[in-house]
Design a protein around this motif. Structure first.
Motif, PDB file in Angstrom:
ATOM      1  N   CYS A   1      22.769  35.157  35.868  1.00 49.32           N
ATOM      2  CA  CYS A   1      23.543  34.700  34.963  1.00 49.32           C
ATOM      3  C   CYS A   1      24.807  34.716  35.472  1.00 49.32           C
ATOM      4  O   CYS A   1      25.430  35.732  35.997  1.00 49.32           O
ATOM      5  N   PRO A   2      25.733  33.802  35.162  1.00 50.18           N
ATOM      6  CA  PRO A   2      27.185  33.919  35.264  1.00 50.18           C
ATOM      7  C   PRO A   2      27.930  34.760  34.648  1.00 50.18           C
ATOM      8  O   PRO A   2      27.432  35.017  33.647  1.00 50.18           O
ATOM      9  N   ILE A   3      29.159  35.196  35.100  1.00 50.79           N
ATOM     10  CA  ILE A   3      30.116  36.004  34.402  1.00 50.79           C
ATOM     11  C   ILE A   3      31.251  34.954  33.729  1.00 50.79           C
ATOM     12  O   ILE A   3      31.568  34.367  34.624  1.00 50.79           O
ATOM     13  N   ALA A   4      31.438  34.936  32.457  1.00 52.42           N
ATOM     14  CA  ALA A   4      32.315  34.297  31.923  1.00 52.42           C
ATOM     15  C   ALA A   4      33.736  34.609  31.634  1.00 52.42           C
ATOM     16  O   ALA A   4      33.541  35.792  30.710  1.00 52.42           O
ATOM     17  N   SER A   5      34.745  34.184  32.257  1.00 48.57           N
ATOM     18  CA  SER A   5      35.907  35.137  32.212  1.00 48.57           C
ATOM     19  C   SER A   5      36.917  34.157  31.097  1.00 48.57           C
ATOM     20  O   SER A   5      37.338  33.048  31.766  1.00 48.57           O
ATOM     21  N   VAL A   6      37.467  34.739  29.966  1.00 56.38           N
ATOM     22  CA  VAL A   6      38.258  34.011  29.195  1.00 56.38           C
ATOM     23  C   VAL A   6      39.517  34.749  29.203  1.00 56.38           C
ATOM     24  O   VAL A   6      39.595  36.010  28.940  1.00 56.38           O
ATOM     25  N   SER A   7      40.645  33.723  29.451  1.00 60.46           N
ATOM     26  CA  SER A   7      41.947  34.365  29.597  1.00 60.46           C
ATOM     27  C   SER A   7      42.836  33.978  28.535  1.00 60.46           C
ATOM     28  O   SER A   7      42.715  32.774  28.053  1.00 60.46           O
ATOM     29  N   LEU A   8      43.535  35.077  27.993  1.00 65.36           N
ATOM     30  CA  LEU A   8      44.561  34.581  26.792  1.00 65.36           C
ATOM     31  C   LEU A   8      45.924  35.497  27.069  1.00 65.36           C
ATOM     32  O   LEU A   8      45.770  36.332  27.491  1.00 65.36           O
ATOM     33  N   GLY A   9      46.989  34.584  26.766  1.00 65.95           N
ATOM     34  CA  GLY A   9      48.105  35.277  27.069  1.00 65.95           C
ATOM     35  C   GLY A   9      48.984  34.914  28.350  1.00 65.95           C
ATOM     36  O   GLY A   9      48.716  33.651  28.826  1.00 65.95           O
ATOM     37  N   ALA A  10      49.464  35.932  28.987  1.00 61.96           N
ATOM     38  CA  ALA A  10      50.376  35.253  30.140  1.00 61.96           C
ATOM     39  C   ALA A  10      49.336  35.082  31.281  1.00 61.96           C
ATOM     40  O   ALA A  10      48.456  35.427  31.583  1.00 61.96           O
TER      41      ALA A  10
ATOM     42  N   THR B   1      35.591  39.245  29.540  1.00 59.70           N
ATOM     43  CA  THR B   1      34.591  39.090  30.582  1.00 59.70           C
ATOM     44  C   THR B   1      33.116  39.087  29.941  1.00 59.70           C
ATOM     45  O   THR B   1      32.457  40.299  29.773  1.00 59.70           O
ATOM     46  N   PHE B   2      32.503  37.945  29.691  1.00 58.54           N
ATOM     47  CA  PHE B   2      31.202  37.823  28.793  1.00 58.54           C
ATOM     48  C   PHE B   2      29.958  38.041  29.995  1.00 58.54           C
ATOM     49  O   PHE B   2      30.009  37.357  30.905  1.00 58.54           O
ATOM     50  N   ARG B   3      29.078  38.852  29.669  1.00 59.45           N
ATOM     51  CA  ARG B   3      28.051  39.307  30.581  1.00 59.45           C
ATOM     52  C   ARG B   3      26.591  39.286  29.830  1.00 59.45           C
ATOM     53  O   ARG B   3      26.444  39.281  28.682  1.00 59.45           O
ATOM     54  N   ARG B   4      25.791  39.332  30.659  1.00 55.72           N
ATOM     55  CA  ARG B   4      24.348  39.345  30.087  1.00 55.72           C
ATOM     56  C   ARG B   4      23.637  40.662  30.594  1.00 55.72           C
ATOM     57  O   ARG B   4      23.406  40.523  32.136  1.00 55.72           O
ATOM     58  N   ILE B   5      23.328  41.548  29.795  1.00 57.02           N
ATOM     59  CA  ILE B   5      22.865  43.070  30.332  1.00 57.02           C
ATOM     60  C   ILE B   5      21.331  42.675  29.847  1.00 57.02           C
ATOM     61  O   ILE B   5      20.524  42.377  29.000  1.00 57.02           O
ATOM     62  N   ILE B   6      20.360  43.174  31.063  1.00 55.42           N
ATOM     63  CA  ILE B   6      19.129  43.024  31.056  1.00 55.42           C
ATOM     64  C   ILE B   6      18.532  44.221  30.164  1.00 55.42           C
ATOM     65  O   ILE B   6      18.775  45.612  30.756  1.00 55.42           O
ATOM     66  N   LEU B   7      18.023  44.156  29.190  1.00 56.50           N
ATOM     67  CA  LEU B   7      17.658  45.233  28.212  1.00 56.50           C
ATOM     68  C   LEU B   7      16.572  46.095  29.007  1.00 56.50           C
ATOM     69  O   LEU B   7      16.487  47.303  28.756  1.00 56.50           O
TER      70      LEU B   7
END
Length: 262
Positions: free
Chosen positions: A182-191, A252-258
């Motif tokens: 799974c990719p890591i999805a990084s959302v940036s807000l602000g500066a 940074t949104f991630r998917r952890i394997i339970l």
């Protein structure tokens, strides 16, 4: 290294003129071909609709590095989300606000929080963090990322940088509990801040190879996808930038394997 991925129309084979025996048949064949093309275009539009926002994607590639970058939110949307996160997110304190580096414990040079599905934990830099329940805004951003990427995420690491003095050192997001596919999805807000990739073989004075680092500027409202195998070969960092005076929030949104958490 950077290029845009442009989706063009599908190439279609031409009708074989040898099969056309009369003007009537020719008209019929052309009509059938036109209808088929319209149906194919409708199917293609439906398939791409889920990924139509944001467009275009910018592809960032190097040896072992595969990333996609796009503007996920407009300035107005990003401004609103930043304000809501400032009201909702509760950042870690005490031991959870520290990291362990080469056996020594340091205060994290930024604020940090962890949210996600019930029962999830994440170990990062020697500290184990439990997921707080999703806030409404974090859930909304997660759903927007999922709609755009067709990837599902059950955990998010929130980092708040008060200005350009707050930073993040070189590291790889390669913890065992993360889904390696799974990719890591990084959302940036602000500066807007510089984001630096450095190949593992090109780090330090004893580096084995000469590989140029890859630098990006992560804009307000942007989305960066770090696809496999990027975190196997490349470290990333957010260096100090003294001229940056405004705050930034990164998710940074991630998917952890339970199964690996039992």
């Amino acid at each position: 290294m950077e290029k845009f991925v442009v989706r063009g129309p599908n190439k279609r084979s031409c009708t074989n003129d040898a099969l056309i025996r009369s003007p009537r048949k020719k008209v019929k064949l052309e009509e059938d071909e036109r209808l088929k093309e319209e149906e194919d275009e409708e199917d293609e539009d439906e398939a791409l609709a889920e990924f139509s926002n944001p467009v275009p994607w910018q592809k960032i590639e190097a040896e072992g590095l595969d990333c996609d970058y796009a503007q996920l939110f407009s300035k107005e949307e990003a401004d609103k989300l930043f304000k809501q996160l400032e009201e909702e997110v509760v950042y870690s304190t005490g031991e959870e606000a520290k990291v362990q580096v080469f056996g020594k414990v340091y205060n994290i040079p930024r604020k940090q929080a962890t949210y996600g599905d019930a029962g999830l934990t994440y170990t990062y830099s020697g500290v184990r963090r439990s997921a707080c329940p999703w806030t409404p805004t974090l859930k909304s951003i997660r759903d927007a990322v999922t709609k755009t990427t067709a990837q599902t995420f059950n955990f998010v690491l929130v980092n708040r940088y008060k200005d350009g003095q707050d930073h993040m050192g070189e590291h790889r997001d390669d913890e065992k509990e993360l889904d390696p596919l799974c990719p890591i999805a990084s959302v940036s807000l602000g500066a807007a801040r510089d984001f630096i990739f450095r190949h593992r073989d090109a780090r330090g004075k004893q580096s084995r190879r000469q590989i140029e680092p890859v630098r990006l500027e992560l804009a307000h409202g942007s989305l960066l996808l770090m696809n496999p195998p990027t975190n196997t070969f490349w470290y990333h960092s957010l260096p100090v930038r003294k001229k940056v005076l405004l705050p930034r929030i990164n998710l940074t949104f991630r998917r952890i394997i339970l199964d690996r958490k039992k």
